[in-house]
Design an enzyme around this catalytic site. Structure first.
Site, PDB file in Angstrom:
ATOM      1  N   LYS A 192       0.806  -1.231   0.000  1.00  0.00           N
ATOM      2  CA  LYS A 192       0.000   0.000   0.000  1.00  0.00           C
ATOM      3  C   LYS A 192       0.838   1.280   0.000  1.00  0.00           C
ATOM      4  O   LYS A 192       0.410   2.288  -0.546  1.00  0.00           O
ATOM      5  CB  LYS A 192      -0.943   0.006   1.204  1.00  0.00           C
ATOM      6  N   ASP A 232     -10.564   2.546   1.167  1.00  0.00           N
ATOM      7  CA  ASP A 232     -10.926   1.848   2.417  1.00  0.00           C
ATOM      8  C   ASP A 232     -11.770   2.747   3.326  1.00  0.00           C
ATOM      9  O   ASP A 232     -12.854   2.361   3.778  1.00  0.00           O
ATOM     10  CB  ASP A 232      -9.668   1.439   3.194  1.00  0.00           C
TER      11      ASP A 232
HETATM   12  P1  NDP Z   1      -2.669  -3.490  10.746  1.00  0.00           P
HETATM   13  O1  NDP Z   1      -1.777  -4.644  10.974  1.00  0.00           O
HETATM   14  O2  NDP Z   1      -2.137  -2.289  10.012  1.00  0.00           O
HETATM   15  O3  NDP Z   1      -3.220  -2.959  12.181  1.00  0.00           O
HETATM   16  C1  NDP Z   1      -3.739  -3.861  13.123  1.00  0.00           C
HETATM   17  C2  NDP Z   1      -4.237  -3.063  14.330  1.00  0.00           C
HETATM   18  O4  NDP Z   1      -4.839  -3.977  15.244  1.00  0.00           O
HETATM   19  C3  NDP Z   1      -3.141  -2.335  15.103  1.00  0.00           C
HETATM   20  O5  NDP Z   1      -3.649  -1.145  15.650  1.00  0.00           O
HETATM   21  C4  NDP Z   1      -2.825  -3.344  16.216  1.00  0.00           C
HETATM   22  O6  NDP Z   1      -2.271  -2.756  17.371  1.00  0.00           O
HETATM   23  C5  NDP Z   1      -4.222  -3.825  16.527  1.00  0.00           C
HETATM   24  N1  NDP Z   1      -4.240  -5.101  17.235  1.00  0.00           N
HETATM   25  C6  NDP Z   1      -4.040  -6.328  16.708  1.00  0.00           C
HETATM   26  N2  NDP Z   1      -4.148  -7.274  17.674  1.00  0.00           N
HETATM   27  C7  NDP Z   1      -4.422  -6.609  18.835  1.00  0.00           C
HETATM   28  C8  NDP Z   1      -4.663  -7.009  20.175  1.00  0.00           C
HETATM   29  N3  NDP Z   1      -4.640  -8.310  20.526  1.00  0.00           N
HETATM   30  N4  NDP Z   1      -4.926  -6.058  21.105  1.00  0.00           N
HETATM   31  C9  NDP Z   1      -4.955  -4.734  20.765  1.00  0.00           C
HETATM   32  N5  NDP Z   1      -4.740  -4.295  19.502  1.00  0.00           N
HETATM   33  C10 NDP Z   1      -4.481  -5.217  18.547  1.00  0.00           C
HETATM   34  O7  NDP Z   1      -3.945  -4.051  10.013  1.00  0.00           O
HETATM   35  P2  NDP Z   1      -5.018  -3.234   9.157  1.00  0.00           P
HETATM   36  O8  NDP Z   1      -5.288  -1.950   9.825  1.00  0.00           O
HETATM   37  O9  NDP Z   1      -4.618  -3.228   7.737  1.00  0.00           O
HETATM   38  O10 NDP Z   1      -6.271  -4.195   9.264  1.00  0.00           O
HETATM   39  C11 NDP Z   1      -6.975  -4.322  10.478  1.00  0.00           C
HETATM   40  C12 NDP Z   1      -8.210  -5.155  10.230  1.00  0.00           C
HETATM   41  O11 NDP Z   1      -9.054  -4.453   9.335  1.00  0.00           O
HETATM   42  C13 NDP Z   1      -7.914  -6.506   9.571  1.00  0.00           C
HETATM   43  O12 NDP Z   1      -8.593  -7.496  10.302  1.00  0.00           O
HETATM   44  C14 NDP Z   1      -8.504  -6.403   8.177  1.00  0.00           C
HETATM   45  O13 NDP Z   1      -9.098  -7.611   7.765  1.00  0.00           O
HETATM   46  C15 NDP Z   1      -9.566  -5.348   8.387  1.00  0.00           C
HETATM   47  N6  NDP Z   1      -9.844  -4.590   7.171  1.00  0.00           N
HETATM   48  C16 NDP Z   1     -11.111  -4.625   6.712  1.00  0.00           C
HETATM   49  C17 NDP Z   1     -11.443  -3.954   5.575  1.00  0.00           C
HETATM   50  C18 NDP Z   1     -12.849  -4.016   5.094  1.00  0.00           C
HETATM   51  O14 NDP Z   1     -13.104  -3.559   3.970  1.00  0.00           O
HETATM   52  N7  NDP Z   1     -13.766  -4.531   5.884  1.00  0.00           N
HETATM   53  C19 NDP Z   1     -10.468  -3.152   4.815  1.00  0.00           C
HETATM   54  C20 NDP Z   1      -9.141  -3.138   5.428  1.00  0.00           C
HETATM   55  C21 NDP Z   1      -8.871  -3.860   6.554  1.00  0.00           C
HETATM   56  P3  NDP Z   1      -0.665  -2.636  17.532  1.00  0.00           P
HETATM   57  O15 NDP Z   1      -0.241  -1.420  16.750  1.00  0.00           O
HETATM   58  O16 NDP Z   1      -0.473  -2.486  18.995  1.00  0.00           O
HETATM   59  O17 NDP Z   1      -0.067  -3.915  16.977  1.00  0.00           O
END
Ligand code: NDP
Length: 284
Positions: free
Chosen positions: A73, A109
């Protein structure tokens, strides 16, 4: 026949399904069939080392555009000719569109998310809590600010990512902002209008994972949105519904970003119900 591509390196990590069952492909091609378009939308794995050549191939073969996911991205930007407003603010592209002989990067998105909110709530002046500060959160926060939300409270587990997004929002968009480190069950403040889970908690196969959130602070009438598309009825969606909230599942965002992509590529306004049905079939 026109073609649109979908660059994904870690498809199984994204959706837990093999390429042949890619949900986005199923959704987009269902719309093409429904509207009688002899187009294809193909899912192709591209490694980070192959990205530059893949974009050259798009140019050489006259493709109308492509979607790209993590890890492309941000890296894809250097290979494009320009960016739309949101993609430029977010410094991330998930949708590339050929305009004349130029490839322009867009980000659909957050726009897809905002579209899915619109039937339930008007955004200007609203107070929002956003959980998570990854790519999805960044897109959602920027678009909520552009749509006129008055205040965002942003929470993230890791300080580094949370503070980076908070800085970007303070510098680039007009919205009241509070950043809080997320260390225990969060209590949603009175007066919050919208709560968004923009983390990956609850994504298949970890469907029972619990978001650190005191669900007793979700009040009837609040809008609660979850970005997780698989499964659509996440634990948060179920808890929020049980407490009388209005809920939006992750399929809404996925469908709407697909609608915007198809509009960019083909110029037609596709039927979202056909697209949602195709996704529901893939996710069972
Ligand atoms: P990233 O990896 O960029 O970010 C993940 C986020 O989740 C971070 O803020 C991370 O925190 C947090 N996180 C993960 N596990 C935990 C936990 N156990 N406790 C607290 N925080 C947690 O992923 P994306 O932002 O790209 O995607 C996130 C979700 O969004 C995915 O599941 C994806 O499938 C979904 N998505 C859905 C879309 C749709 O069209 N419906 C489009 C794009 C994404 P930390 O920074 O602390 O690791």
């Amino acid at each position: 026949m026109s073609k649109v591509l979908n660059f994904k390196q870690e498809l199984t990590a994204c959706f837990g399904q093999p390429v042949s069952e890619n949900p986005t492909q199923a959704m987009i091609e269902a719309a093409y069939r429904h509207h009688g378009l002899a187009w294809r939308y193909l899912t192709i794995e591209v490694s980070p080392e192959g990205l530059a050549d893949a974009v050259k191939g798009v140019r050489a073969m006259g493709f109308r555009g492509f979607n790209c996911t993590i890890p492309h991205k941000v890296e894809v930007i250097q290979h494009l000719d320009g960016l739309g407003e949101s993609a430029s603010l977010m410094e991330a592209v998930n949708c590339v569109v050929r305009r004349g002989d130029k490839l322009i990067g867009e980000n659909t998105d957050g726009k897809g998310f905002v579209e899915s909110l619109k039937p339930l709530i008007t955004i200007p002046g609203k107070k929002v809590v956003v959980l998570g500060a990854g790519g999805a959160s960044r897109a959602i926060c920027v678009e909520l600010a552009l749509a006129g939300a008055s205040h965002i409270t942003l929470l993230n587990r890791s300080a580094n990512r949370g503070e980076t997004l908070a800085k970007l929002l303070r510098e680039r968009v007009k919205v009241g902002l509070a950043y809080e480190s997320w260390t225990s069950d969060y209590k949603v403040p009175e007066g919050t209008d919208i709560v968004v889970n923009a983390t990956s908690i609850g994504l298949f196969p970890d469907v029972d994972a619990r978001i650190p959130l005191d669900v007793s602070t979700l009040k009837p009438g609040m809008v609660v949105a979850d970005v997780i598309p698989n499964p659509p009825r996440t634990r948060l969606v179920r808890d929020a519904e049980a407490r009388g909230c209005k809920v939006i599942d992750g399929l809404g965002m996925l469908v709407n970003q697909g609608v915007i992509g198809i509009r960019h590529w083909t110029g037609i306004d596709p039927d979202p119900t056909v697209m949602r049905k195709a996704l529901e079939e893939v996710f069972g």
